[in-house]
Design a protein around this motif. Sequence first.
Motif: not given
Lengths: 280, 454
Positions: B80, B83, B86-87, B105-106
């Motif tokens: 969580t 996510k 990293i934005a 996923a990454w």
Amino acid sequence: MQKMIKKYFALFALPTLLAFIVAFVVPFVLGIYLSFTEFTTVTDAKWIGLSNYVKAFQDQDFVNALWFTAKFTIVSVISINVLAFLLALLLTQKVLGRNVFRTVFFMPNLIGGIVLGYIWQLMINGVLYQFEVTLTSSAKYGFWGLVILMNWQLIGYMMVIYIAGIQNVPKEQLEAAKIDGASNGIILRKIILPLVMPSITICLFLTISNSFKLFDQNLALTAGAPSKQTAMLALDIFNTFYSKAGFEGGGQAKAVMFFVMVALIVVVQLGITRRREIES
Amino acid sequence: MKMRNKMLSLLLIAALVFVAACSNNGGTKGGSTSGGAESIYFLNFKPEIAEVYEQIAKDYEAETGVKVKVVTAAAGTYETRLKSEIAKSEPPTIFQINGPIGYNAWKDYTLDLKDTKLYSYLSDKSLAVTEGDGVYGIPYVVEGYGIIYNNAIMEKYFALPNKATNVSSMEEVNNFDTLKAVVEDMQANAETLGIKGVFASTSLSAGEQWRWQTHLANLPLFYEFNDAEGYESTVLAGLDANEIQFTYGNNFKNIFDLYINNSTVKPTLLGSKSVADSMAEFALGQAAMVQNGNWAWNEIANVGGNVVNQEDIKFLPIYTGVAGEEKQGLAIGTENYLAINNKVSEAKQQASIAFLEWLFSSDKGKAYVTNDLGFIAPFNTFTEDEKPADPLAAEVLNWMNKDTIAIAWTFAAFPSEDFKNDFGDALLEYAQGTKTWDEVKTIVVESWKKEKAK
């Protein structure tokens, strides 16, 4: 003066407008856009059209959560409003220490949802332990636990609104009715209820939207256990977004549908109750 | 009226100025921190050692002038947090993935580390997360889990005059049948032994189920994938499996039944128990055994009123009744892989790698790793003496040197968090008696298939 306001309207509305755009419009539009894309983080998204919506509809969890939320909303909206109205009636009579009572009943509303959820979890589990079960033993317990928690939190708030409404009922009308020999029941039905319709509108709006959007209390009290049977819509959306890899877009699509649903229900409710409001 | 209007205008203007001032302030602040290579950002996975990382960061800055920002995600919220972090405009430069599934996923964010010194330090290169020629995740800690037991209580049991088994030391407990006989007899004598139950409570409340739906679930699936032919490892076999049979499901049931029926609390109450509850029961001497890994040492040691002596705390492999399990060891592996963010500037990537190389190869860094972080680091820069000294880590090292077969951490191949949660939810309902074992099996098999198909 009017001219002045017109002239400078844009300038002075700017700060609020900016805040509104930054904190609401941008995330909202971005959210709708993201529901049509595949993404890991919100900054890199690939357009994939409607497939997120297809995925969301095929998800049994979402449908289950929708039913659970609907049932919960019906039960808690009715119980909260009935109890809050009765309390308001009681506390507009000449009761000893009524201001103290009003304050006490209002206070639960000042505590955050997560804290309330954990406190009630401890209390309910404490009681259920005597019978060798816990909140997670059956979805029934979780459901009624949530209803109790929601009632406890919102009754006081709604009560305050109803009190304000009841106090606005003109004394002369009540007196006239009494002199004409109307019973208490008739006074309540024919005079008080129609005149507090505006309060009913706002209370129904608040309870419906709050119950539908419930998240913190749900997360803290049961977190959906057992087997997601007590997960409400908001929690299901959160879980879709964060615990299924590659389902971020699906969660976003659910969230957009969720918004449309809540908005529709609330608009319909406002329409219906508004029509029943009368001028005193 | 005029006065009021004037006041109002003044107020509004003040509001405008305030907003302008705020935005101005934000601008200058942003300008000064958006530095180049001199700052790196590490998103830490392990909350129990967050403070040590702060200290390391301070030391590293003093030594090299490179500022290390360490942020720790709360337990269970790493994905969580990652996510959202990293934005941001200043994303983590070093983050962690949990294995091949996490890499999937990454993978748009992980840098190829093939040419780094850090990778060359790795003693067993096959441990890294790779794809094709590239190396994208480097493990930094080896951990082991099993059944932790309190030897003092066991000795007390072995000395009982009226015990129903003829087992007289833990050496003899090397398969499920013996373990079951001992545990059940201990439970019958719980009062004499001064315990509430043999096993600490099987925590099944939401978010506290990982010891069962991940760690315990690893055993049956390890054996299942071990039977699959033509694979180098059970993880690879697992990654390839679109469906599972759950062949060893009954072995899982064996040990799980033993846990919940010989415990400090009734099985129906497990839905309210957390891992912390269970570790506290063990630390306070209310239970003799608890399933967990060597990372739990801090948790046990820090419980107020802890009565477990450091030399009494030992590991036992998790026996489930599989043929030949006398040779089985602890479950040893890792789910902690470091990755470098490939979307940050070249300079920051290099600075991040340099920091990790410093941590795992300089004397100062290594001392932190062994003594404070308590890691068994899988790098050849660490000598024999540079191993952590806490009793559980020592036990893990001990078991690694024994002539046993370690259980690989096959759960790296589990398809998703949702699979684990479905498994855990089913276990809770099974413990409460609202689902039968056959239903649990069906859920596990179906959930794997469903999550793989996505």
